[in-house]
Design an enzyme around this catalytic site. Sequence first.
Site, mmCIF file in Angstrom:
data_model
loop_
_atom_site.group_PDB
_atom_site.id
_atom_site.type_symbol
_atom_site.label_atom_id
_atom_site.label_comp_id
_atom_site.label_asym_id
_atom_site.label_seq_id
_atom_site.Cartn_x
_atom_site.Cartn_y
_atom_site.Cartn_z
ATOM 1 C CG ASP A 1 21.909 37.518 3.158
ATOM 2 O OD1 ASP A 1 20.975 37.702 2.102
ATOM 3 O OD2 ASP A 1 22.644 36.432 2.921
ATOM 4 C CD GLU B 1 18.646 33.716 -1.129
ATOM 5 O OE1 GLU B 1 19.773 34.091 -2.024
ATOM 6 O OE2 GLU B 1 18.992 33.497 0.039
ATOM 7 C CD GLU B 2 20.814 32.747 2.660
ATOM 8 O OE1 GLU B 2 21.474 32.229 2.076
ATOM 9 O OE2 GLU B 2 20.976 34.209 3.161
#
Length: 344
Positions: A101, A132-133
Site C-alpha cells: 500500500d 492519499e492517506e
Amino acid sequence: MALSSIDPSDSSEVDVEGLTRALVDIDSTTGLEHDVAAWIARFLGARGYHVTEQPVADGRFNVFATIDAPAVVLSTHFDCVPPFFPSRLEHGLIFGRGACDAKGILAAQVVAAERMRARGERRIGLLFVAGEERGSDGAHVANTLAPPGVRHLVNGEPTDNRLGVATRGVLRVRLSATGRAAHSSFPELGESAIDKLLDALMLLRGVALPEDPLLGRTHYTVGLIEGGVASNVVSPHASAEVFFRLVDDGASVRDALRVLEMLVTVEPLFQIPAVRMDAVDGIETAVFPFATDIPALTRWGRPLLLGPGSIQVAHTDDEHVAVVELQQAVDLYERVAMQLLAAC
C-alpha cells in the site's frame, strides 16, 4: 537484485521486486513524500518519459509521466502511514511499509508500462500522487491538471489482483455536547455533557442507516471520545468522533444524524462518496470496504481499481506482498490497459 544496485538515473531494466524494495526503503510517510517523488521522477526521466512534477504543498509533488498523449493512465499513491520500516525479503514475501500500500503497486504499474512501450504502445501514462492517506490532497491537485484525451484511469490499491467494481465511501463526524460544570456533591446544579453524549451514542445505535445490494449496510466506528475536566466535576463538555463507511454519497447518513441534534451538535469533518467502477471481461471482480483516490480524480477518465496485495495487511506491522503476486499484477495491468486501448 541487490537493493544498492538500483540507481534512479540508470536506464537499464529493473525488475518489479527490485523496484518495490527500492521504493519501500525511502521513507514517504504522509507529509514526507518529497524524496520518493524525486526518486521516481529521476527514475522515469532516465527511461525517456516526459516527467511533470505537480506541486502539492510543503515541497511535496505528484509525478506524471508520459511518452505520447495518454489514453489510459495507471495511477497510485506513494505516501504511507507511519511508522516507517524498511524492506526485507523472506520466503518470497517483501515486507516493509508500503510494500502493498502502495509501492509494490507502483512498481508493477511501471514495469507493465515499460512492457507495453516495448511493444510499441505509447498511449500509456503514469500518475503517482502524494497524500492519499490523509485526504487525497495530491489527487485533488492532479484533478485540476488532467490532460485532454484520457479515457480510462486504472487506480492501484491492494485488491488481491481482483478488479474492484465498487468501494465504500467514508464520512467522519464530530458529535459535541455542552453542559454546565458543578461540584459532584451537588450534581443537580450542573448539566453533564458526558451524559448527553452517551445518550446521543445510544440513540445512534437505533438510527436506520442506508443499505445497498452490492455494498451492503452502512456501518460505523466510534473512534474517539473525550470530555470532562475531573472525576469530581460534572462535565461541561464532551465529544466523540464517529467514522462511517458509506454505501452512497453520504447525504442520507447526514440526514439520519439530525435526530441527534436534540442532544449534540453534529459537525461533518471529512467525506468521500462510494464509487462504482468498470470491469474487464475475464478478470475476477470484488467489492471493497475501503476508500481510494478515485473520487478525487474525476477528470482522468472512467475508473478501474486493481492491485496486488491484501488490504488486511496494509497499515500493519507486518505489511507485505508476495513477489509472485507483483509479477501477476504486471501481467494484469498490461492485459487491462491493452484491452482498454484497443477500444479507444
